[in-house]
Design an enzyme around this catalytic site. Sequence first.
Site, PDB file in Angstrom:
ATOM      1  N   GLU A  47       0.870  -1.188   0.000  1.00 24.07           N
ATOM      2  CA  GLU A  47       0.000   0.000   0.000  1.00 24.07           C
ATOM      3  C   GLU A  47       0.903   1.233   0.000  1.00 24.07           C
ATOM      4  OE1 GLU A  47      -1.548   0.614   3.928  1.00 24.07           O
ATOM      5  OE2 GLU A  47      -3.265   1.789   3.220  1.00 24.07           O
ATOM      6  N   ASN A 107      -7.020   6.183  -1.563  1.00 26.91           N
ATOM      7  CA  ASN A 107      -5.918   5.256  -1.291  1.00 26.91           C
ATOM      8  C   ASN A 107      -6.129   4.116  -2.287  1.00 26.91           C
ATOM      9  OD1 ASN A 107      -4.026   3.484  -0.266  1.00 26.91           O
ATOM     10  ND2 ASN A 107      -4.560   3.858   1.881  1.00 26.91           N
ATOM     11  N   LYS A 124      -9.457   2.021  -1.832  1.00 33.09           N
ATOM     12  CA  LYS A 124      -9.635   1.451  -0.493  1.00 33.09           C
ATOM     13  C   LYS A 124     -10.990   1.827   0.096  1.00 33.09           C
ATOM     14  CE  LYS A 124      -7.098   1.114   3.903  1.00 33.09           C
ATOM     15  NZ  LYS A 124      -5.832   1.550   4.573  1.00 33.09           N
ATOM     16  N   GLU A 143      -6.183   8.499   7.935  1.00 29.53           N
ATOM     17  CA  GLU A 143      -6.687   8.072   6.625  1.00 29.53           C
ATOM     18  C   GLU A 143      -8.084   8.626   6.361  1.00 29.53           C
ATOM     19  OE1 GLU A 143      -4.816   3.658   6.753  1.00 29.53           O
ATOM     20  OE2 GLU A 143      -5.729   4.244   4.877  1.00 29.53           O
ATOM     21  N   CYS A 169      -4.821  -3.058   2.838  1.00 29.53           N
ATOM     22  CA  CYS A 169      -4.568  -2.945   4.259  1.00 29.53           C
ATOM     23  C   CYS A 169      -5.744  -3.272   5.180  1.00 29.53           C
ATOM     24  CB  CYS A 169      -3.997  -1.570   4.580  1.00 29.53           C
ATOM     25  SG  CYS A 169      -3.061  -1.630   6.080  1.00 29.53           S
ATOM     26  N   ASN A 194       0.336  -1.091   5.346  1.00 32.23           N
ATOM     27  CA  ASN A 194       1.244  -0.366   6.229  1.00 32.23           C
ATOM     28  C   ASN A 194       0.602  -0.472   7.612  1.00 32.23           C
ATOM     29  OD1 ASN A 194       3.005   2.185   4.565  1.00 32.23           O
ATOM     30  ND2 ASN A 194       1.656   0.822   3.470  1.00 32.23           N
TER      31      ASN A 194
HETATM   32  N1  ING Z   1      -3.236   0.237   8.678  1.00 29.37           N
HETATM   33  C1  ING Z   1      -3.701  -0.513   9.763  1.00 29.37           C
HETATM   34  C2  ING Z   1      -4.370  -1.826   9.382  1.00 29.37           C
HETATM   35  O1  ING Z   1      -5.569  -1.993   9.331  1.00 29.37           O
HETATM   36  C3  ING Z   1      -4.985  -0.562  11.827  1.00 29.37           C
HETATM   37  C4  ING Z   1      -4.560   0.287  10.672  1.00 29.37           C
HETATM   38  C5  ING Z   1      -4.094  -1.395  12.462  1.00 29.37           C
HETATM   39  C6  ING Z   1      -6.276  -0.535  12.214  1.00 29.37           C
HETATM   40  C7  ING Z   1      -4.537  -2.205  13.513  1.00 29.37           C
HETATM   41  C8  ING Z   1      -6.725  -1.324  13.275  1.00 29.37           C
HETATM   42  C9  ING Z   1      -5.854  -2.163  13.922  1.00 29.37           C
HETATM   43  O2  ING Z   1      -3.599  -2.749   9.186  1.00 29.37           O
HETATM   44  C10 ING Z   1      -3.882   0.612   7.538  1.00 29.37           C
HETATM   45  N2  ING Z   1      -3.159   1.371   6.701  1.00 29.37           N
HETATM   46  O3  ING Z   1      -5.051   0.309   7.319  1.00 29.37           O
END
Ligand code: ING
Length: 321
Positions: A47, A107, A124, A143, A169, A194
């Site tokens: 991503e 995204n 996304k 985001e 993601c 990411n």
């Molecule tokens: N990053 C993370 C993901 O979903 C996240 C954000 C991490 C949300 C952990 C909730 C828990 O992997 C992106 N860029 O979506």
Amino acid sequence: MTRILTSAAAQLGPIARNETRASAVARMIDLMKRGKERGVRYMVFPELALTTFFPRWYMEDWKEVETFFEKQMPTKDVLPLFEKAAEWGIGFYLGYAELTEDGHHYNTSILVNDKGRIVGKYRKVHLPGHSEYEAQRPWQHLEKRYFEPGDLGYPVWRSMGAIHGMAICNDRRWPEMYRSMGLQGVEIISLGYNTPDENTAAAEPKHLRNFHNDLVVQSGAYQNSCYVIATAKAGIEEGVGLIGGSLIAQPSGEIVAKAQTLGDELVVADLDLDLTVMGKQTIFNFANHRRVEHYARITGQTGVELPPEGDLEGEDVLSGK
Ligand code: ING
């Protein structure tokens, strides 16, 4: 005749805020060259693979925010990647920040075939994080501020002898994503991510980041009898740890290959597309087994609607016996 598509998760280590697009592209071409030497014909980049993960910063000035976006694809900096793809016969998935002509911010990912032609685009759908500055967080996850939810849904595309789907993601945490494409016969779902190695929204043991990464990708692959290629941007990027753990899951749900490092790394596997058939024809033969008359809540209801307060009495089956 078996249909083998030798593929790779092309994991990238950190991209610094001041790293140029050309530098990131050169790193991706190096991975593509290594892939060529290993017979790879399709590879999945992360991503937002052209820049650092900029939603970690609050920026007031949209002029600054838009320096992380691409107004066209390919740009002159990215063109060499397309040219190498055509020269070496290697298709790829590329994640980047898209600024449309009419001013929309997404995204985005694209599917490029082994002739260097853009076959499909995805934007996304599931945007995590928040839209306003949150002072209590060690870093932001904006985001919802910088991107609009995708408007293209979950299409699939026939390319390079397979039925491809794309996600990005946070999408990988939502079973609706996989099933939307499973219902179109998808054979390979590609996604980049990411993922910070610490949850800034709630206290959560750090090891769960990697556990959940495997859990959701393996589940999605198994429950839709398809391959899932999930590729990280990894390592300490501008002071923030991003998990690695790029992986390729097969239709059985087993992991067939996994990254070993937090840097630029090629994770290669032969995707035998006929291995998707058994699951689609038996245990996940959707036409034979699904009962859509009971699934209305899944698309008709967004949030939770709790049952009435108070425990139910229950049927008295003991007295009078
Ligand atoms: N990053 C993370 C993901 O979903 C996240 C954000 C991490 C949300 C952990 C909730 C828990 O992997 C992106 N860029 O979506």
